[in-house]
Design a protein around this motif. Structure first.
Motif, PDB file in Angstrom:
ATOM      1  N   SER A  33       0.774  -1.084   0.027  1.00 44.02           N
ATOM      2  CA  SER A  33      -0.019  -0.169  -0.071  1.00 44.02           C
ATOM      3  C   SER A  33       0.763   1.289   0.031  1.00 44.02           C
ATOM      4  O   SER A  33       2.071   1.255   0.221  1.00 44.02           O
ATOM      5  N   ILE A  34       0.407   2.332  -0.467  1.00 45.54           N
ATOM      6  CA  ILE A  34       1.023   3.518  -0.390  1.00 45.54           C
ATOM      7  C   ILE A  34       0.957   4.367   0.847  1.00 45.54           C
ATOM      8  O   ILE A  34       0.147   4.153   1.591  1.00 45.54           O
ATOM      9  N   ALA A  35       2.281   4.579   1.520  1.00 45.47           N
ATOM     10  CA  ALA A  35       2.482   5.038   2.685  1.00 45.47           C
ATOM     11  C   ALA A  35       2.365   6.501   2.522  1.00 45.47           C
ATOM     12  O   ALA A  35       1.933   7.034   3.824  1.00 45.47           O
ATOM     13  N   ASN A  36       2.864   7.134   1.620  1.00 42.74           N
ATOM     14  CA  ASN A  36       2.831   8.516   1.417  1.00 42.74           C
ATOM     15  C   ASN A  36       3.123   9.030   0.047  1.00 42.74           C
ATOM     16  O   ASN A  36       3.814   8.067  -0.648  1.00 42.74           O
ATOM     17  N   VAL A  37       3.342  10.243  -0.365  1.00 42.58           N
ATOM     18  CA  VAL A  37       3.512  10.646  -1.486  1.00 42.58           C
ATOM     19  C   VAL A  37       4.517  11.768  -1.495  1.00 42.58           C
ATOM     20  O   VAL A  37       4.374  12.411  -0.404  1.00 42.58           O
ATOM     21  N   MET A  38       5.514  11.794  -2.208  1.00 43.70           N
ATOM     22  CA  MET A  38       6.570  13.046  -2.538  1.00 43.70           C
ATOM     23  C   MET A  38       6.154  13.979  -3.387  1.00 43.70           C
ATOM     24  O   MET A  38       6.098  13.474  -4.581  1.00 43.70           O
TER      25      MET A  38
END
Length: 122
Positions: A33-38
């Motif tokens: 899953s996506i933890a965060n975006v940069m």
């Protein structure tokens, strides 16, 4: 913070809804899953999705920055699809969830280079 309609439109999605979204391979197998975006501070462009893999393939739950352009949203699965072979993930750039690296141009070039992509010149 309001209902879903306030945080998502036909074309746009709120960052809090991206975090936690499932990531699949093209065969619809869940990778993580996506933890965060940069996001680039100046251009506002999303540069990376940082994916967390929870113990699949012996990898553990490290964070893997993936160039954003490699992901495609698939409404059928309700998540993002990335075309990365399982064995390619074992050597991919990653870091422990509590040891976030500096996202310098050098680091970015190493990530993009690993996936055979040209680093964006923003």
């Amino acid at each position: 913070m309001g209902d879903t309609l306030e945080r998502e439109t036909h074309r746009l999605i709120s960052s809090d809804k991206v975090e936690g979204t499932a990531v699949y391979n093209p065969r619809k197998e869940k990778l993580g899953s996506i933890a965060n975006v940069m996001i680039d501070k100046k251009s506002g462009q999303c540069e990376y999705a940082v994916m967390e893999f929870g113990g699949l393939f012996g990898i553990g739950s490290d964070h893997y920055p993936i160039p954003w352009d490699m992901l495609t949203y698939d409404t059928d699965v309700g998540g993002y699809v990335v075309d990365i072979a399982k064995d390619r993930l074992t050597g991919a750039p990653r870091y422990a969830r509590d040891q976030v690296p500096e996202y310098t141009d050098s680091y970015g070039r190493s990530i993009y280079g690993y996936y055979g992509l040209a680093y964006p010149m923003l």
